[in-house]
Scaffold this motif. Structure first.
Motif, PDB file in Angstrom:
ATOM      1  N   ILE A  97       0.831 -17.902  -1.124  1.00  0.00           N
ATOM      2  CA  ILE A  97       0.060 -16.886  -1.839  1.00  0.00           C
ATOM      3  C   ILE A  97      -0.536 -15.914  -0.829  1.00  0.00           C
ATOM      4  O   ILE A  97      -1.291 -16.314   0.064  1.00  0.00           O
ATOM      5  N   PRO A  99      -2.054 -11.760  -0.721  1.00  0.00           N
ATOM      6  CA  PRO A  99      -2.351 -10.552  -1.491  1.00  0.00           C
ATOM      7  C   PRO A  99      -1.838  -9.244  -0.890  1.00  0.00           C
ATOM      8  O   PRO A  99      -1.672  -8.259  -1.595  1.00  0.00           O
ATOM      9  N   THR A 101       0.754  -6.718   0.298  1.00  0.00           N
ATOM     10  CA  THR A 101       2.164  -6.496  -0.030  1.00  0.00           C
ATOM     11  C   THR A 101       3.063  -6.453   1.199  1.00  0.00           C
ATOM     12  O   THR A 101       4.178  -7.002   1.184  1.00  0.00           O
ATOM     13  N   THR A 104       3.611  -9.925   2.299  1.00  0.00           N
ATOM     14  CA  THR A 104       4.463 -10.601   1.330  1.00  0.00           C
ATOM     15  C   THR A 104       5.933 -10.252   1.573  1.00  0.00           C
ATOM     16  O   THR A 104       6.809 -11.121   1.527  1.00  0.00           O
ATOM     17  N   VAL A 122       4.219 -15.459  -3.489  1.00  0.00           N
ATOM     18  CA  VAL A 122       3.458 -14.872  -4.594  1.00  0.00           C
ATOM     19  C   VAL A 122       2.549 -13.773  -4.055  1.00  0.00           C
ATOM     20  O   VAL A 122       1.648 -14.041  -3.259  1.00  0.00           O
ATOM     21  N   ASN A 123       2.778 -12.536  -4.494  1.00  0.00           N
ATOM     22  CA  ASN A 123       2.002 -11.386  -4.032  1.00  0.00           C
ATOM     23  C   ASN A 123       0.804 -11.151  -4.970  1.00  0.00           C
ATOM     24  O   ASN A 123       0.774 -10.216  -5.765  1.00  0.00           O
ATOM     25  N   LYS A 124      -0.178 -12.041  -4.868  1.00  0.00           N
ATOM     26  CA  LYS A 124      -1.396 -11.941  -5.680  1.00  0.00           C
ATOM     27  C   LYS A 124      -2.588 -12.472  -4.894  1.00  0.00           C
ATOM     28  O   LYS A 124      -2.427 -13.222  -3.934  1.00  0.00           O
ATOM     29  N   ARG A 125      -3.780 -12.087  -5.337  1.00  0.00           N
ATOM     30  CA  ARG A 125      -4.989 -12.725  -4.832  1.00  0.00           C
ATOM     31  C   ARG A 125      -5.061 -14.122  -5.442  1.00  0.00           C
ATOM     32  O   ARG A 125      -4.499 -14.384  -6.517  1.00  0.00           O
ATOM     33  N   GLU A 128      -6.093 -14.379  -9.008  1.00  0.00           N
ATOM     34  CA  GLU A 128      -5.081 -13.967  -9.982  1.00  0.00           C
ATOM     35  C   GLU A 128      -3.999 -15.039 -10.138  1.00  0.00           C
ATOM     36  O   GLU A 128      -3.566 -15.349 -11.255  1.00  0.00           O
ATOM     37  N   ALA A 129      -3.587 -15.610  -9.025  1.00  0.00           N
ATOM     38  CA  ALA A 129      -2.517 -16.620  -9.045  1.00  0.00           C
ATOM     39  C   ALA A 129      -2.944 -17.909  -9.740  1.00  0.00           C
ATOM     40  O   ALA A 129      -2.102 -18.676 -10.212  1.00  0.00           O
ATOM     41  N   GLU A 132      -1.471 -19.081 -13.171  1.00  0.00           N
ATOM     42  CA  GLU A 132      -0.187 -19.778 -13.248  1.00  0.00           C
ATOM     43  C   GLU A 132      -0.214 -21.158 -12.611  1.00  0.00           C
ATOM     44  O   GLU A 132       0.506 -22.067 -13.039  1.00  0.00           O
TER      45      GLU A 132
END
Length: 238
Positions: A97, A99, A101, A104, A122-125, A128-129, A132
């Protein structure tokens, strides 16, 4: 650390080395050095520094990892320790994970260049992740991301009950742990063990093993701004 010493050391950590693993580590190292010329991935990009301070250091937690585990590396950056573990342990599924880009994209390139089928980027904070991956992982790792009370709120919600969060720290690890015990309790976790070691070139390494003993309240993690401003430990963080 010389290349030959690194691979010899892997054997001592219980990691059998074969030609494919070596090829993948060399590909990873070269891509770090190439991309680091245009993107600030790491301040350490010489051969010996990468082998010691990125690859070897990342694998000091190998004894905590069992075949078939699902591992998440939060704030993976250039892939330490997550990508390193994915290369050395093909028997473990790894989610990275990150954040940023550009980082990533770098991680995805490494996974493709090394033909790694056990890596998901996974390109999220983390906040946010979590939608899921809440309570999904056997092990969650983080290395040099934030102070332990902040890091714990970002990472522990990803850990399944009975799983482990491994916070990879330097010389101030025990100090951070003492301050962060209140936060761990709120998040449903407690310290199971602490692995301390000293290496003349690496310095002091303190890996804190934190076990999830109960479900983390669903309101955590909070927005990162709130986590940083008001850590669960009660510590004042300017």
């Amino acid at each position: 650390m010389k290349k030959e010493v690194f691979y010899e050391t892997l054997e001592s950590l219980g990691l059998p080395v074969d030609s494919l693993m070596m090829e993948r580590f060399e590909t990873y190292k070269k891509h770090i050095q190439k991309v680091n010329q245009v993107l600030n991935l790491t301040a350490i990009d010489d051969d010996e520094g990468i082998y010691l301070k990125h690859f070897y250091d990342s694998l000091l937690i190998n004894s905590k990892l069992e075949s078939g585990m699902h591992l998440c590396d939060v704030g993976s950056g250039a892939g330490f320790p997550g990508m390193v573990i994915a290369i050395a342990r093909q028997d473990i599924e790894v989610v990275l994970i990150e954040p940023t880009t550009k980082r990533t994209k770098f991680l995805e390139e490494v996974a493709e260049l090394c033909n790694l089928e056990n890596v998901t980027v996974v390109n999220k904070r983390a906040e946010e992740a979590i939608e899921e991956y809440r309570a999904f992982f056997d092990v969650v790792t983080a290395r040099a991301v934030a102070y332990l009370d902040i890091l714990s709120e970002l990472c522990i919600p990803f850990v399944k009950v009975g799983g482990t969060f491994i916070a990879m720290k330097g010389s101030k690890g025990m100090e951070e742990l003492e301050v962060s015990k209140k936060a761990l309790k709120i998040l449903g976790a407690e310290v199971s063990s602490v692995d301390e070691m000293y290496h003349e070139s690496l310095g002091e390494r303190i890996n804190i093993n934190i076990i999830k003993i109960s479900k983390t309240p669903s309101k955590y993690p909070r927005n990162y701004g709130r986590i940083k401003k008001t850590p669960l430990s009660g510590r004042k963080n300017d």
